[in-house]
Design a protein around this motif. Sequence first.
Motif, short mmCIF file in Angstrom:
data_model
loop_
_atom_site.label_atom_id
_atom_site.label_comp_id
_atom_site.label_asym_id
_atom_site.label_seq_id
_atom_site.Cartn_x
_atom_site.Cartn_y
_atom_site.Cartn_z
N PRO A 292 0.62 -1.21 0.07
CA PRO A 292 0.37 -0.24 0.60
C PRO A 292 0.76 1.35 -0.38
CG PRO A 292 -0.87 -1.88 1.65
CD PRO A 292 0.35 -2.53 1.30
N ASP A 293 1.97 1.10 0.73
CA ASP A 293 3.04 2.11 0.93
C ASP A 293 3.34 2.69 -0.83
OD1 ASP A 293 4.74 0.54 1.07
OD2 ASP A 293 5.28 1.62 2.98
N ARG A 294 3.16 2.39 -1.21
CA ARG A 294 3.86 2.13 -2.85
C ARG A 294 3.08 2.92 -3.72
NH1 ARG A 294 9.05 1.68 -3.82
NH2 ARG A 294 10.57 -0.48 -1.83
N ALA A 295 1.40 2.97 -3.15
CA ALA A 295 0.72 3.10 -4.22
C ALA A 295 -0.39 4.45 -4.34
CB ALA A 295 -0.58 1.78 -4.02
N MET A 296 -0.71 5.13 -4.65
CA MET A 296 -0.97 6.36 -4.61
C MET A 296 -2.60 6.27 -5.26
SD MET A 296 0.05 10.27 -5.61
CE MET A 296 1.56 10.50 -4.90
N LEU A 297 -3.36 6.79 -4.41
CA LEU A 297 -5.20 7.35 -4.83
C LEU A 297 -5.09 8.60 -5.58
CD1 LEU A 297 -7.53 6.10 -5.26
CD2 LEU A 297 -8.50 6.84 -2.86
N VAL A 298 -5.49 8.96 -6.56
CA VAL A 298 -6.17 9.99 -6.54
C VAL A 298 -7.40 10.53 -6.77
CG1 VAL A 298 -5.83 12.00 -8.76
CG2 VAL A 298 -3.83 10.21 -7.82
N ALA A 299 -7.85 11.38 -6.11
CA ALA A 299 -9.31 11.49 -6.32
C ALA A 299 -9.78 12.97 -5.42
CB ALA A 299 -10.27 10.55 -4.97
N ALA A 300 -11.21 13.23 -6.46
CA ALA A 300 -11.63 14.95 -6.07
C ALA A 300 -12.57 14.58 -4.85
CB ALA A 300 -11.91 14.87 -7.39
N HIS A 301 -12.41 13.28 -4.25
CA HIS A 301 -13.83 12.76 -2.88
C HIS A 301 -12.49 13.07 -1.41
CE1 HIS A 301 -16.31 12.94 -5.76
NE2 HIS A 301 -15.97 11.98 -6.51
N ASP A 302 -13.00 13.51 -0.27
CA ASP A 302 -12.35 13.61 0.19
C ASP A 302 -12.50 12.09 1.12
OD1 ASP A 302 -10.87 16.15 0.57
OD2 ASP A 302 -12.76 16.73 1.76
N TYR A 303 -13.69 11.34 1.54
CA TYR A 303 -13.38 10.23 1.96
C TYR A 303 -13.33 9.69 1.51
CZ TYR A 303 -16.54 8.18 -1.36
OH TYR A 303 -17.14 7.12 -2.38
N ASP A 304 -13.53 9.07 -0.14
CA ASP A 304 -12.05 8.47 -0.70
C ASP A 304 -10.80 8.24 0.04
OD1 ASP A 304 -11.73 5.89 -1.97
OD2 ASP A 304 -12.70 7.43 -3.69
N LEU A 305 -9.85 9.48 -0.57
CA LEU A 305 -8.69 9.94 0.16
C LEU A 305 -8.31 9.40 1.63
CD1 LEU A 305 -8.08 13.16 -1.70
CD2 LEU A 305 -7.15 11.17 -2.41
N ASP A 306 -9.65 9.87 2.79
CA ASP A 306 -9.32 9.55 3.35
C ASP A 306 -8.91 7.71 3.99
OD1 ASP A 306 -9.03 10.03 6.50
OD2 ASP A 306 -10.74 9.47 7.42
N ALA A 307 -9.90 6.94 3.02
CA ALA A 307 -10.30 5.62 3.55
C ALA A 307 -8.73 5.36 3.26
CB ALA A 307 -11.53 5.15 2.83
N ALA A 308 -8.33 5.63 2.20
CA ALA A 308 -7.45 4.99 1.16
C ALA A 308 -5.85 5.63 1.72
CB ALA A 308 -6.66 5.77 0.09
#
Length: 288
Positions: free
Chosen positions: A227-243
């Motif tokens: 997981p620490d070698r992956a990044m989530l790109v998103a326009a939604h806070d809840y999604d980023l927070d979960a990632a």
Amino acid sequence: MSDDLALKTADGWLLYNDQAFTHFDYLKRQQDRSLLPRLTDHQTDEHGELKVTKVEVLFFDVLGTVVDWRGSIAAEASSFLKRHDALHIDAGAFADAWVGRYDPSVEAVRCGQRPFVPLDLLNMENLEACLKGFGLTPSAFPSSELEDLNLAWHRLKPWPDSVEGLSRLKERFIVAPLSDGNTRLLVDMAKHARLPWDTILGADISEAYKPMPQVYLRACELLGVEPDRAMLVAAHDYDLDAARRCGLKTAYVVRSNAHDPSKAAAIEPLDGWEYMANDLIELAAILK
């Protein structure tokens, strides 16, 4: 971010809404293999300095971040309503009502009240409920017409920067969608919008909907990346927070008209993301 998302361990299991996902065996396997990050751990080198972990994979939220879901559906709804002499109904309001049913419908799956079903099925159920809400009878329309309108989710248009931005990011990273859309929906959308994904992982693979932890962790497992070698790109806070709670890096992209109309739009995004950009082209320049 609401307090209903809890990511913690209990006898090796991740919890969501205080429910252990004991039926997801891979979570336990990943815990045993130390793939799941411990939130209190810090990686340091021999000098005690924090290590900088190289990101290999960029996962992308799709609905709202890469494609204009509300605008695209409103355009298709407008054509549908015109064909059926329902001009008294505002297409934008109809689209928002349809999109607005999306999150409540997947919540039943998240909470275990309903077995996993693909987004295509939920969208059709929501479309029929939306038609009734506007005083229209679903059975009055040819089934082929309803099916075609439901396929509007397969034909969502990209934001103007999405294709170029993804193409630039693809030169350095593996790029893949991490969406609630089912695989066929995402494949059709990619072909329609010319989205240059390296691979496509639909929600039907993990049989879960965001922000359930296994969505993010299963995607990492399938691409063989911690997981620490992956990044989530998103326009939604809840999604980023979960990632972030699952150990992924995060990048916030500013999008207007991207939020779920069933939720109050945040005036200002939460802070603490590793990166912020106005679009994907700018993000590519930042990560160059």
